[in-house]
Design an enzyme around this catalytic site. Structure first.
Site, PDB file in Angstrom:
ATOM      1  N   HIS A   1     -47.503 -44.664  -6.830  1.00 52.04           N
ATOM      2  CA  HIS A   1     -48.154 -44.418  -5.735  1.00 52.04           C
ATOM      3  C   HIS A   1     -49.393 -45.321  -5.872  1.00 52.04           C
ATOM      4  CE1 HIS A   1     -51.129 -42.121  -3.263  1.00 52.04           C
ATOM      5  NE2 HIS A   1     -49.963 -41.799  -2.247  1.00 52.04           N
TER       6      HIS A   1
ATOM      7  N   SER B   1     -51.325 -41.725   3.073  1.00 53.02           N
ATOM      8  CA  SER B   1     -51.969 -42.469   1.793  1.00 53.02           C
ATOM      9  C   SER B   1     -51.817 -43.871   1.731  1.00 53.02           C
ATOM     10  CB  SER B   1     -51.500 -41.683   0.643  1.00 53.02           C
ATOM     11  OG  SER B   1     -49.905 -41.796   0.544  1.00 53.02           O
TER      12      SER B   1
END
Length: 395
Positions: free
Chosen positions: A105, A265
């Protein structure tokens, strides 16, 4: 200790040594006795032309600035510095587990913000601000969970390290220490960019995501290729601006790429990259005016309706109110004593001057009179003139 765990720890130690002594001490202070699994999903080696990159066209800003001189901190799952398109100035692990990214991520977020331009090598992907300075602050090994206290600590540490932009692509719940950390960073003139959050499929009920919902934070929602807000983009948190957030392409762990990333995100780092471009071009602007610039130059922004971030306008648009706000200060009044006071009049000198002037005037008058009388006297040989006598009667 199992062979698998020994291999993971050996790899962590090797990467720690490769990072150098100063960075290594911060990246991996001391591994916990029970570190979680570190098994990021595998990415691919091929990368296509990202639609988000085409939509925002941030490469048009690069002749003006590529974000050089601006430090961006990524408070996330860590960053894999082995990726050829990523370069870290500093790497810190607050989890005391592994110095690298066990999820992927944070590595993807870093690529969107500042992935190096390698188009000369036929790699179409690049970050928004490829010359920005990156700091990775690892605060979790999970994408949907994490210690809010470590998140707060990471934001404070980013501000103390001189970050001008902080990207938080993790949604958390409201907590006093997180709010205090955000206020601390804002007071140090940091632009905080945070994901507005995703609606979870488990309950489908949107709830405010933090730190995005705090005042002063640049909250980012997600759009798809059609320009519409995505179904998963959280609408309960205030949204400042929108950015691409579906089918996103970016860097991945293991020198790989992913082209199927979705979520607010991954929208937030696009805006964090734009904030770096604005701060590089306009270093005189504080965090409030940088945030305002990005919001009001967004495509389709109207009133309370957020628009899609526009990198070129955010960097180049002339805002009349901003011109007034940043006009040079008027010069201050001169301090007392810098100009000498006029001396008091000298009456004696003045009186003497007046007397001399009067004598000069009298002398001039006498000279003028003499000029008339003397020639007359000479003509009469200085004899007095005759006086007329009146005649008597009868004569």
């Amino acid at each position: 200790m199992t062979g698998r765990r020994r291999g993971i720890l050996s790899g962590a130690l090797a990467l720690t040594l490769a990072l150098g002594p100063a960075t290594a001490a911060e990246a991996a202070p001391a591994l916990r006795d029970d570190p979680p699994k570190c098994e990021p999903e595998r990415g691919g080696t091929k990368v296509g032309d990202p639609w988000g990159q085409r939509r925002l066209n941030f490469t048009a800003v690069w002749p003006i600035t590529e974000g050089e001189g601006v430090t961006v901190a990524i408070v996330d799952t860590g960053v894999d510095p082995r990726h050829p398109q990523l370069k870290l100035a500093k790497q810190i692990d607050l989890t005391n587990t592994y110095p690298f990214d066990c999820i992927g991520h944070g590595t993807a977020v870093a690529g969107i913000i500042a992935g190096a331009d390698m188009r000369q090598l036929k790699i179409p992907f690049a970050g928004v601000a490829p010359k920005a300075r990156l700091i990775s602050i690892k605060q979790t090994n999970q994408t949907d969970k994490g210690d809010v206290g470590l998140l707060a600590k990471g934001i404070i540490q980013a501000a103390d390290l001189g970050a001008q932009v902080v990207n938080v692509s993790i949604q958390a719940h409201d907590q006093p220490d997180l709010k205090a950390a955000v206020d601390y960073a804002l007071a140090k003139d940091v632009v905080i960019v945070a994901a507005a959050g995703n609606i979870r499929k488990e309950d489908g009920v949107p709830a405010p995501a933090y730190p995005a919902a705090y005042p002063g934070v640049l909250s980012v929602g997600a759009t798809g290729p059609d320009g519409k807000v995505t179904d998963f983009s959280n609408s309960s948190a205030p949204v400042s601006v929108l950015a691409p957030g579906t089918e996103i392409t970016s860097t991945w762990t293991g020198s790989a790429y992913r082209q199927d990333l979705s979520g607010t995100s991954y929208a937030a780092p696009y805006v964090a990259g734009v904030a770096a471009l604005v701060r590089a071009r306009h270093p005189e602007l504080d965090n409030v005016r940088v945030r305002r610039r990005i919001e009001i130059t967004a495509d389709g922004a109207s009133g309370k309706t957020p628009g899609i971030v526009n990198p070129l306008l955010a960097v180049t648009k002339i805002l009349p109110s901003e011109v007034v706000a940043i006009a040079p200060r008027q010069p201050a009044a001169l301090p007392s004593g810098i100009v000498s006071k006029a001396p008091a009049p000298d009456t004696e000198t003045i009186n003497r001057s007046v007397g001399v002037a009067m004598i000069a005037m009298l002398a001039a008058a006498l000279v003028s009179a003499a000029g008339l009388v003397i020639p007359l006297g000479r003509r009469r040989r200085w004899k007095p003139g005759r006086t007329a006598v009146p005649s008597e009667p009868g004569r």
